[in-house]
Design an enzyme around this catalytic site. Structure first.
Site, PDB file in Angstrom:
ATOM      1  N   ASP A   1      62.746  46.354   0.276  1.00  0.00           N
ATOM      2  CA  ASP A   1      61.330  46.807   0.267  1.00  0.00           C
ATOM      3  C   ASP A   1      60.609  45.756  -0.665  1.00  0.00           C
ATOM      4  O   ASP A   1      60.951  44.560  -0.706  1.00  0.00           O
ATOM      5  CB  ASP A   1      61.045  48.314  -0.322  1.00  0.00           C
ATOM      6  CG  ASP A   1      60.187  48.914   0.157  1.00  0.00           C
ATOM      7  OD1 ASP A   1      58.520  48.588   0.167  1.00  0.00           O
ATOM      8  OD2 ASP A   1      60.197  50.025   0.934  1.00  0.00           O
TER       9      ASP A   1
ATOM     10  N   SER B   1      57.018  55.305   6.470  1.00  0.00           N
ATOM     11  CA  SER B   1      57.847  54.387   5.202  1.00  0.00           C
ATOM     12  C   SER B   1      58.100  55.778   4.191  1.00  0.00           C
ATOM     13  O   SER B   1      59.267  55.743   3.639  1.00  0.00           O
ATOM     14  CB  SER B   1      56.587  53.565   4.601  1.00  0.00           C
ATOM     15  OG  SER B   1      56.723  52.367   5.238  1.00  0.00           O
TER      16      SER B   1
ATOM     17  N   HIS C   1      55.026  50.015  -2.751  1.00  0.00           N
ATOM     18  CA  HIS C   1      55.690  50.509  -1.843  1.00  0.00           C
ATOM     19  C   HIS C   1      57.201  50.952  -1.914  1.00  0.00           C
ATOM     20  O   HIS C   1      57.585  51.951  -1.716  1.00  0.00           O
ATOM     21  CB  HIS C   1      55.454  49.478  -0.492  1.00  0.00           C
ATOM     22  CG  HIS C   1      55.812  50.200   0.796  1.00  0.00           C
ATOM     23  ND1 HIS C   1      57.153  49.916   1.439  1.00  0.00           N
ATOM     24  CD2 HIS C   1      55.039  50.736   1.623  1.00  0.00           C
ATOM     25  CE1 HIS C   1      57.212  50.752   2.410  1.00  0.00           C
ATOM     26  NE2 HIS C   1      56.066  51.115   2.882  1.00  0.00           N
TER      27      HIS C   1
END
Length: 753
Positions: free
Chosen positions: A118, A538, A199
């Site tokens: 990520d 996600s 994220h």
């Protein structure tokens, strides 16, 4: 992208491999440009390959060499951006399986390692503390890379590894002979595993974050934050920036993760559904195939391009593909009009406005800039509004053009010194609350919007106010399929049902990098929050990663396909109203939207039967899909021979936990598929088949009884599908094998003609 000759290559082998790859490059790059004979990435642990700077002509020449399976441009992939675990564990009918029923099981999740590929990680988050976690497993072979803002001491017994990669994106001109080097994201070139986007931190904590009491986002979603497997170890692989992810870098990260000793890889990333490539040119599909060969499970997000069909990505059968749903929580932002009427909109804002003061209320086209089209002003386009007319007012915008996001509209009005924004949008798009920070914001349905517009048009001086967000708990119905969640069938092959499962992905509270102290980003008097609320597939993906880690901690010898099967055959199609799951348009959701259903991690611990999808199944899939024997052998490092009959429709026959048939014509001979199940429950057990067939179809399971005893713990059965008089289009149904408390649920999708 071929297979490495050995999963345990020594240093000499590595050097030989690198040398041979450099020689291969030298054979296609002109001598006068020998400065380009270098490898930007070299893959040698789980598979053999490299990335380099090549023109289109050179790449074409390279693809003709013996032993080269595929050559493809380095694609840019996109990120697929608390209460959720409690919701999965208790509110979907799982509370009849109490945790005490599993206390006898040998749960040792601190030996399980998940690799999160990520944007990196924020190590100071309380979700990554290591209190109560034992020594780092001896199987761990990874590293904790340092950088200017990241030290080895930032790793601990929870965050045991961290890597970063310098992303180099190579593009060629239209002529194919000129190269341009660009850096993909400034943040990646700082040389640090630290997350600057948020994220990766968010997804890591969803999968395996430690237990944190009194977690909240400035008071919203307050409770206990935890990952699906709180004592599981985390290894972070920073491959992405806010601009995207280099495919070559992602492949390198998968190769490293396999070598490092992770058990599960979580990838909340994917290609655009508009530009899906062949499996042999998809870096995630390539890396995941070799991970599966090494016994490492790969879980991926399905994409955020819904609700259109054929948008699901990461659809290779060796990938666990995850759709997104809501949980039983919502965030309301109240609008009070000058006439006293109240509307409950959706959104997150930390407004300090009160009912005691009202502000002028206008439509976007009433405050349009000179010469700006009214349609653009209604949508609050950048440059379409007169800032002098907007200042001090609450502006009503519409969402006719989805290319202008809620964030852009908010920034336009904020820059114009507006007091707040009311957004009118379709009801089916309102399942995802927008976080407007301290800017007063509320999103309403077309019906609510019509009433607000009527008030404005019938009132001389319309006014309104927008109050701060309140939280609604025990929200029903849930789960609902997220409007943005990408839908099947797969554009690459309709003979595998995708997505596989669904998991929470809307309004998820998890760890976040602290926001800056810029005015408007943090509520007055508050410090930046270590948690944030985000939505996307996600967020759904790491829920499945955490559930898989939990199951792996109990069943250490289970393979990735066994864990996948357990989660698929025990998933639920029902919501907390005990009715069939719906989508955001309030229609019954089908398997192309939610896969086989919402995961049920506790029930998956004891599935009764599992479908083992072996390497031979995946190799047959590649044959049926159309790959040559030569390429399959090179890719898999096997002497595999394709079956004589290798037609595409045989893909339905690989031993997958669901069934999909691309075409079944009316009155054609029955289509028969075979499945083999392995008993992981009581040694002596009899399972009876229950078939739920759609109207106009005849579906039979033969035999309809499976008897396990003694050494007989693996049995096969056939399912025949006959289109008697079904209307055209996809039809859905199920075969459920029943034994006591066990139900082994297999969903099927058949496209009838």
């Amino acid at each position: 992208m071929g297979s490495s000759s050995s999963p345990n290559r020594n240093g000499d082998d590595y050097q030989i491999s690198e040398t041979s790859h450099l020689e291969l490059l030298s054979s296609v790059i002109p001598r006068e440009e020998n400065e380009r004979v270098f490898l930007t990435h070299h893959f040698s642990h789980a598979f053999s390959g490299f990335s380099a700077m090549l023109t289109e002509r050179e790449a074409s020449a390279l693809s003709g060499h013996d032993g080269v399976v595929s050559v493809f441009p380095n694609p840019t992939l996109q990120l697929h951006t608390t209460r959720s675990w409690d919701f999965l564990d208790s509110d979907l009918g799982m509370n009849n399986i109490t945790s005490s029923a599993y206390r006898h099981l040998p749960i040792k999740s601190d030996d399980i390692i998940v690799g999160i590929i990520d944007t990196g990680i924020w190590p100071e988050s309380p979700s990554f503390r290591d209190e109560g976690i034992g020594k780092i497993p001896s199987t761990w072979k990874g590293v904790c890379m340092e950088g200017p803002d990241f030290k080895k001491s930032n790793c601990n017994r929870k965050l045991i590894g961290a890597r970063y990669y310098n992303n180099i994106q190579v593009t060629s001109s239209s002529g194919g002979n000129n190269l341009t080097l660009t850096k993909l994201g400034v943040t990646n070139n700082k040389g640090s595993p630290r997350d600057s986007v948020g994220h990766g931190t968010h997804t890591s904590s969803i999968a395996a974050g430690a237990i944190v009491n009194n977690a909240s986002y400035y008071g919203l979603a307050k409770g206990i934050a935890r990952g699906g497997s709180p004592s599981t170890r985390i290894a972070a692989y920073k491959t992405c920036s806010e601009l995207g992810c280099s495919g070559a870098t992602l492949l390198k990260a998968i190769d490293d993760a396999i070598k490092d000793g992770v058990h599960i890889i979580s990838i909340s990333i994917g290609l655009s559904s508009l530009f899906q490539s062949d499996f042999s040119k998809d870096p995630i599909a390539i890396g995941a195939f070799h991970a599966e060969q090494a016994g490492v499970m790969v879980v991926c997000s399905a994409g955020n391009d819904g609700p259109d069909p054929y948008t699901v990505v990461n659809t290779a059968p060796w990938i666990f593909t995850v759709a997104a749903s809501n949980i039983d929580r919502n965030f309301l932002s109240t609008i009070v009009l000058g006439n006293g009427k109240i509307f409950q909109g959706i959104g997150i804002n930390f407004s300090n406005l009160t009912r005691s003061k009202m502000y002028p209320l206008v439509l976007g086209d009433e405050v349009a800039a000179k010469f700006a089209p009214a349609s653009e002003a209604r949508n609050c386009y950048p440059g379409s509004l007169d800032y002098n007319k907007v200042a001090g007012k609450i502006v009503v915008c519409v969402n006719d053009d989805p290319s202008i996001s809620r964030r852009i509209k908010k920034l336009v009005l904020q820059d114009a010194k507006a007091i707040g924004m009311i957004l009118i949008d379709d009801e089916e798009n309102q399942d995802v609350p927008f976080d407007a920070d301290v800017f007063p914001f509320s999103e309403v349905t077309n019906l609510q919007g019509h009433q607000i517009l009527h008030y404005i048009n019938s009132t001389k001086n319309p006014t309104a106010t927008i109050l701060g967000t309140t939280e609604v708990t025990r929200y029903k119905p849930s789960p609902i399929v997220a409007s943005f969640s990408s839908r099947g069938p797969s554009a690459l092959t309709e003979n595998i049902l995708k997505p596989d499962v669904m998991a929470p992905g809307i309004g998820i509270l998890a760890a976040m990098i602290p926001k800056s102290d810029e005015p408007g980003s943090v509520p007055l008097g508050e410090k930046p929050s270590p948690f944030g609320i985000r939505s996307g597939t996600s967020m759904a993906c790491p829920h499945v990663t955490g559930a898989a880690a939990f199951i792996k901690s109990v069943h250490r010898m289970w393979t990735p396909s066994m864990i996948k099967s357990a989660l698929m055959t025990t998933a639920t199609e029902y919501n907390n109203l005990r009715k069939h799951v719906t989508n955001s348009s309030n229609f019954f959701a089908n398997p192309h939207e939610m896969g086989v259903g919402e995961i049920d991690p506790l029930r998956a611990l004891n599935p009764g039967l599992v479908f083992k999808t072996e390497l031979q199944d995946y190799l047959k899939f590649l044959c049926y899909y159309g790959y040559s024997k030569k390429n399959i052998r090179s890719m898999s490092n096997t002497n595999f021979n394709c079956p004589k009959n290798s037609s595409e429709d045989l893909i339905s026959n690989i031993n997958y936990p669901s069934i999909s048939i691309k075409t079944l014509s009316r009155h054609q001979r029955p289509k028969v598929v075979t499945r083999t199940v392995t008993n992981v429950g009581p040694t002596n057990a009899t399972y009876i088949a229950k078939v739920q067939a759609p109207k106009g179809m005849v579906v039979k399971a033969v035999p309809n009884k499976l008897v396990f005893y003694g050494s007989i713990q693996k049995l096969s059965y056939q399912v025949s599908f006959y289109n008697n008089d079904a209307t055209s289009g996809y039809k859905f149904g199920s075969i459920t094998w029943l034994h006591g408390q066990h139900y082994v649920h297999t969903i099927f999708a058949v496209n009838t003609k």
